[in-house]
Design an enzyme around this catalytic site. Structure first.
Site, mmCIF file in Angstrom:
data_model
loop_
_atom_site.group_PDB
_atom_site.id
_atom_site.type_symbol
_atom_site.label_atom_id
_atom_site.label_comp_id
_atom_site.label_asym_id
_atom_site.label_seq_id
_atom_site.Cartn_x
_atom_site.Cartn_y
_atom_site.Cartn_z
ATOM 1 N N HIS A 82 -7.895 31.331 -39.713
ATOM 2 C CA HIS A 82 -8.652 30.797 -40.843
ATOM 3 C C HIS A 82 -7.741 30.296 -41.963
ATOM 4 O O HIS A 82 -8.203 29.590 -42.850
ATOM 5 C CB HIS A 82 -9.627 31.856 -41.362
ATOM 6 N N SER A 118 -8.331 25.548 -37.124
ATOM 7 C CA SER A 118 -8.359 25.457 -35.669
ATOM 8 C C SER A 118 -7.715 24.159 -35.183
ATOM 9 O O SER A 118 -7.791 23.126 -35.840
ATOM 10 C CB SER A 118 -9.805 25.512 -35.168
ATOM 11 N N LYS A 140 -23.252 27.157 -30.033
ATOM 12 C CA LYS A 140 -22.462 26.813 -28.843
ATOM 13 C C LYS A 140 -21.784 28.060 -28.276
ATOM 14 O O LYS A 140 -21.750 28.263 -27.060
ATOM 15 C CB LYS A 140 -21.434 25.755 -29.202
ATOM 16 N N ASP A 141 -21.219 28.901 -29.142
ATOM 17 C CA ASP A 141 -20.600 30.148 -28.686
ATOM 18 C C ASP A 141 -21.626 31.080 -28.055
ATOM 19 O O ASP A 141 -21.337 31.761 -27.061
ATOM 20 C CB ASP A 141 -19.911 30.858 -29.858
ATOM 21 N N GLU A 192 -3.863 46.288 -10.433
ATOM 22 C CA GLU A 192 -5.085 45.515 -10.565
ATOM 23 C C GLU A 192 -4.755 44.025 -10.468
ATOM 24 O O GLU A 192 -3.623 43.587 -10.709
ATOM 25 C CB GLU A 192 -5.755 45.808 -11.914
#
Length: 427
Positions: free
Chosen positions: A216, A220, A244-245, A288
């Site tokens: 922030h 972005s 959208k998220d 894993e």
């Protein structure tokens, strides 16, 4: 925050709280009107998805810790009791167990998106470093969590990985003794792994907070890799990207729930469903799936490095494998300084895009190599040789290809602005 102008809220309770502690004003500023590039694609969903998976892992982990017994004689049975006797215990465990895999899937996609679109370049270097630090903490947390069920693969995986530190000169044996809490893997080892596995997610959460804070501050990146030039290039984060998220997260959770309810053991190893037995070594010890590429790099070094024509060994094969494995993570930390090309996005760097996609394919192939026995042979070629070739390309991408492209790749012309590119694409 409190000294600046503040818009009153209509809700009297929210206004009463915010006038004394302006948390709602801060949320409105950082997640409401926060200007965000208008050309995000669905790759940008995976930061929010990873955050949601982290919260899910913490919540389910706290519930599981209420019923788990960190003792070698009772750990395996306590996990079975969670599955059989605790109300909803099977669901909590499957959410936690598969959540680890889906957390890594989200983070791997998030990292690849950053590499593809150049999100690590100035001024986002610290943002990238904090992200890689989160990834490293995730790896440590996941490894310790894999030991807790105290099955066969848990025990022998812990034996193999902790013994790697003994290859470090001078201090290696002391590190292993510290990790074990004694001179073999036993109850003190399980206790400290449980304590660290419980603690580290909260450390991850703190670093995530710093990661978001740094985001922030610098803003972005976007698929074009160009800076915003005014309000015409941005939209408020809410409602455009909250919606959208939300959509992307729901699709991701549907796939996650399919694994939880219909194939919960698909991503686990069958040997880990039998109690740990120090007297019986599994025929093939594997970690894993999300560790397999790094495990392949570890096993790729099968030769000592020394002074030619003498028997003097400078770096043993074991130490070389450890250095290569940890070095593969260290390269991600210094990536902002290895790739100094002025163009960020791979959309406008065709040579870099090809090299990166080959790197991705090699990384996936290393995962396959790591899943196979060390002496496996495919098409008449020992997989260890192919693993070594893959490791060479992994390192070569960072240490040779990127410096070469810095000097010789011209790249395509960038669009003048985000909004013009969006309008042209819409037309």
């Amino acid at each position: 925050m409190g000294s600046g102008p503040r818009t009153p809220f209509e809700n009297p309770v929210v206004e009463w709280v915010d006038s004394r502690l302006p948390i709602f004003t801060m949320m409105q500023k950082e997640y409401g009107v926060f200007p965000t590039p208008r050309n995000f694609n669905y790759f940008w969903n995976f930061g929010a998805i990873a955050m949601i998976m982290l919260v899910l892992m913490i919540v389910t982990g706290i519930v599981l810790a209420m019923h788990y017994t960190p003792h070698t004689a009772m750990a395996f049975n306590s996990v079975e009791r969670i599955m059989r006797d605790v109300n909803g215990g099977w669901l909590i465990r499957y959410l936690h167990m598969n959540g680890a895999s889906f957390f890594f899937i989200a983070v791997y996609i998030h990292i690849f998106r950053g590499m593809y679109y150049g999100s690590y370049k100035k001024p986002r270097e610290l943002l990238w470093i904090l992200g890689v630090l989160i990834f490293l903490l995730m790896m440590a947390t996941a490894f310790m969590g894999y030991v807790l069920p105290w099955g066969q693969m848990s025990y022998w995986g812990a034996t193999v990985i902790t013994n790697l530190f003994s290859a470090i000169p001078v201090v290696g044996e002391s590190i292993v003794t510290l990790l074990w809490g004694g001179f073999s893997i036993d109850n003190p080892t399980l206790n400290r792994f449980f304590a660290l596995h419980y603690l580290l997610p909260f450390v991850i959460f703190a670093v995530v907070f710093l990661h978001i804070w740094a985001l922030h501050v610098v803003g972005s990146n976007n698929p074009l890799g160009i800076d915003t030039k005014g309000p015409q290039d941005t939209v408020p984060f809410h409602p455009y990207y909250t919606i959208k998220d939300t959509f992307g997260t729901l699709v991701y959770l549907v796939i996650f729930c399919f694994f939880v309810f219909f194939m919960p053991d698909a991503l686990g190893h069958p040997d880990n469903y039998t109690p740990a037995n120090p007297m019986v070594t599994p025929p093939h010890i594997v970690p894993e799936w999300y560790f397999l590429p790094f495990y392949a790099m570890l096993r790729a070094i099968t030769f000592n490095i020394g002074i030619p024509f003498t028997e003097i060994v400078i770096i043993s094969a074991k130490l070389g494998g450890v250095l290569v494995m940890f070095g593969s993570i260290a390269l991600l930390f210094v990536l902002p300084w290895l790739d100094r090309h002025p163009i960020r996005s791979a959309r406008f760097r065709p040579q870099y895009r090809i090299a990166l996609l080959v790197w991705l394919a090699v990384f996936a192939f290393l995962g396959y190599v790591g899943s196979q026995p060390a002496d496996a042979v495919k098409f008449g070629i020992p997989l260890s040789y192919l693993g070594l070739l893959g490791t060479i390309y992994y390192y070569g991408f960072f240490l040779a290809i990127l410096p070469y492209l810095n000097k010789h790749e011209k790249g395509r012309d960038l669009p003048p602005s985000i909004h013009e590119s969006v309008l042209k694409g819409s037309a």
